[in-house]
Design a protein around this motif. Structure first.
Motif, PDB file in Angstrom:
ATOM      1  N   GLY A 165       0.863  -1.286   0.029  1.00 33.20           N
ATOM      2  CA  GLY A 165      -0.164   0.123   0.036  1.00 33.20           C
ATOM      3  C   GLY A 165       0.731   1.456   0.031  1.00 33.20           C
ATOM      4  O   GLY A 165       2.000   1.108   0.062  1.00 33.20           O
ATOM      5  N   PRO A 166       0.089   2.407   0.103  1.00 31.69           N
ATOM      6  CA  PRO A 166       0.733   3.763   0.205  1.00 31.69           C
ATOM      7  C   PRO A 166       1.737   3.734   1.302  1.00 31.69           C
ATOM      8  O   PRO A 166       2.720   4.563   1.265  1.00 31.69           O
ATOM      9  N   ASP A 167       1.341   3.232   2.330  1.00 34.06           N
ATOM     10  CA  ASP A 167       2.377   3.085   3.470  1.00 34.06           C
ATOM     11  C   ASP A 167       3.390   2.099   3.429  1.00 34.06           C
ATOM     12  O   ASP A 167       4.078   1.978   4.595  1.00 34.06           O
ATOM     13  N   GLY A 168       3.375   1.047   2.304  1.00 26.99           N
ATOM     14  CA  GLY A 168       4.558   0.158   2.147  1.00 26.99           C
ATOM     15  C   GLY A 168       3.948  -0.879   2.908  1.00 26.99           C
ATOM     16  O   GLY A 168       5.137  -1.959   2.919  1.00 26.99           O
ATOM     17  N   LEU A 169       2.924  -1.120   3.359  1.00 22.40           N
ATOM     18  CA  LEU A 169       2.543  -2.340   4.015  1.00 22.40           C
ATOM     19  C   LEU A 169       1.235  -3.226   3.234  1.00 22.40           C
ATOM     20  O   LEU A 169       0.641  -2.306   2.460  1.00 22.40           O
TER      21      LEU A 169
END
Lengths: 159, 159
Positions: free
Chosen positions: A28-32
């Protein structure tokens, strides 16, 4: 020479992502990426964790569940403190490769929740005619004492 | 007069969120909360969906799973197009109330994946000594033909 790390692949087409045999995960946008973890013996959902690419790589390579702790903003080998290590018996990825499902055998008491319950999902939410009623505890006793296990480590739950 | 919608409560303390009987959910920066959906009969994880407050409200009030489609950016009554409605037999919320678990009975063929498989998690990711090997199909046959069911609706999978 050390073994090179297991690589991820680029996402080249919807067909390949959905119907292919190449691991091309999407974070995701948060890298998760969310990861559902179930008990291999009972099928119970134990937790909903998050992985960054490093956590996924370590989970694949070691066969033990690793997550990324959002509250601590750090890689997290599950059970490093508590001893409640999760051995992966099967890993699955979903159609568009942005979510994981791990089946695990949990060491020790078999619990996976920092509050002390087996599952993080220890409360039922009433639905339908019962909607709006209070949460109902589906587990009635903790399997361990969090203070004894974690000492004065900060509670990961955030308001 | 119509029945007022079921309200959520404020998150007043970690103790109340973790150990109380008050539903005080926490949605992410994007306004969404992940939801694990399992088959009530088999325990199989069918999908990892997302809910906004309206989807959670409708799920509670109707007893049928509603999600928020991230690709369509719209509220989504599961099965509205395919007929594969998910009747909720139990809903759970996790310790810090930022993830849901639904147990559902699926109408029709029992499938929940837009590609046509029962579960969205139809491929296994090799771990441990097998890490780096190709994905393995855990389901070998689709339960329905997506083209027949969805026609030319856009595929929700995004690269």
């Amino acid at each position: 020479m050390p073994t090179p790390p297991v690589a991820f692949h680029p996402r080249r087409s919807v067909e390949e992502v959905e119907e292919g045999c190449i691991l091309a995960p999407k974070f995701g946008p948060d890298g998760l990426m969310p990861c559902v973890t179930t008990d291999a013996a009972t099928g119970e959902v134990l937790m909903l964790g998050w992985m960054n690419p490093e956590a996924l790589r370590l989970t694949r390579e070691t066969g033990e569940a690793h997550y990324f702790s959002r509250s601590r903003q750090a890689l997290w080998r599950k059970g490093a403190t508590s001893g409640l290590v999760q051995r992966v018996t099967e890993a699955r990825i979903d159609d568009d490769q942005d979510a994981l499902w791990l089946r695990v055998a949990v060491a020790g008491s078999g619990a996976s929740c920092h509050v002390g319950y087996r599952s993080c999902f220890y409360r039922a939410v009433p639905v339908g005619a019962e909607a709006g009623g209070p949460l109902r505890f589906a587990e009635t006793a903790r399997t361990f004492d969090p203070v004894a296990v974690y000492g004065d480590a900060p509670n990961p739950t955030q308001l």
